[in-house]
Design an enzyme around this catalytic site. Sequence first.
Site, PDB file in Angstrom:
ATOM      1  N   ARG A   1      -1.109  24.935 -14.143  1.00 13.47           N
ATOM      2  CA  ARG A   1      -2.730  25.226 -13.847  1.00 13.47           C
ATOM      3  C   ARG A   1      -3.017  26.970 -14.459  1.00 13.47           C
ATOM      4  O   ARG A   1      -2.344  27.655 -14.482  1.00 13.47           O
ATOM      5  CB  ARG A   1      -2.644  25.377 -11.825  1.00 13.47           C
TER       6      ARG A   1
ATOM      7  N   LYS B   1       9.866  25.033  -5.444  1.00 13.13           N
ATOM      8  CA  LYS B   1       8.847  24.161  -5.987  1.00 13.13           C
ATOM      9  C   LYS B   1       9.707  23.004  -6.927  1.00 13.13           C
ATOM     10  O   LYS B   1      10.468  23.455  -8.151  1.00 13.13           O
ATOM     11  CB  LYS B   1       7.681  25.392  -7.413  1.00 13.13           C
TER      12      LYS B   1
ATOM     13  N   ARG C   1       0.048  31.946  -0.874  1.00 11.96           N
ATOM     14  CA  ARG C   1       1.852  32.461  -0.620  1.00 11.96           C
ATOM     15  C   ARG C   1       1.825  32.432   0.487  1.00 11.96           C
ATOM     16  O   ARG C   1       0.725  33.033   1.554  1.00 11.96           O
ATOM     17  CB  ARG C   1       1.662  33.832  -1.167  1.00 11.96           C
TER      18      ARG C   1
END
Length: 234
Positions: free
Chosen positions: A31, A96, A231
Amino acid sequence: STNGEAFQGGLAGAPHGAVWVTDHQTGGRGRRGRTWFSPPGVGLYLSVLLRPALAPTAAPPLTLACAVAVAEALERTLDLSPAVKWPNDLLLEGRKCCGILLEMNAEPERIGFIVAGVGLNVRRTVLPSEVADTAIALESVTDAPLQRPQLLANLLRALGRWVDRYVTEGMAPVRAAWRERAAFLGEPVTIFAPNGELHGVAEDVDDTGALQVRDAAGTLHPVLAGDVSLRPRT
């Protein structure tokens, strides 16, 4: 980039459900123009061409449907419990393991096609310094070697199932499955957007796929995918 190849395939008339998969990418991307680290032999990089019977305004929740599908595939194949981080990441142990990128070709009234790209970290490897502390590989959690073809097959089945459910049943089943796996839902978060920061509590997603964040004054802000980074607030 499998997304780039798939997009060209879409323009050339490739059918719904066509898949591009590769061992590595020299131009992998995520992204907001970020690079996706895609070295040989360690990941699973694929893109699926979708031609859903949807209006362009109904396309954004497909990102959530794809995230649920990948999470379900990891649950069923590897007995893992990934969390989905809005709008397009999967987390294991807070780091991630997967990113999802949807790109669309559309006219004002109809979708031409959507490319759903998935990048999955499978094998342990030396990561770039900028992601070394935030990324994780599946094998770092399973402590056992994984078969990428089996994982790919299960992932594609889950993607097909969840895309079909969203097209035929709408947002309700996607939202329910997403909530069960959502990271940071009900927790304080900071939204980093081009126009500044937003602090609040992540409450839900709405029918458009937007994250609903309530600030300290009680105002509910719908936050659109593609505009932000999210976050946990420390």
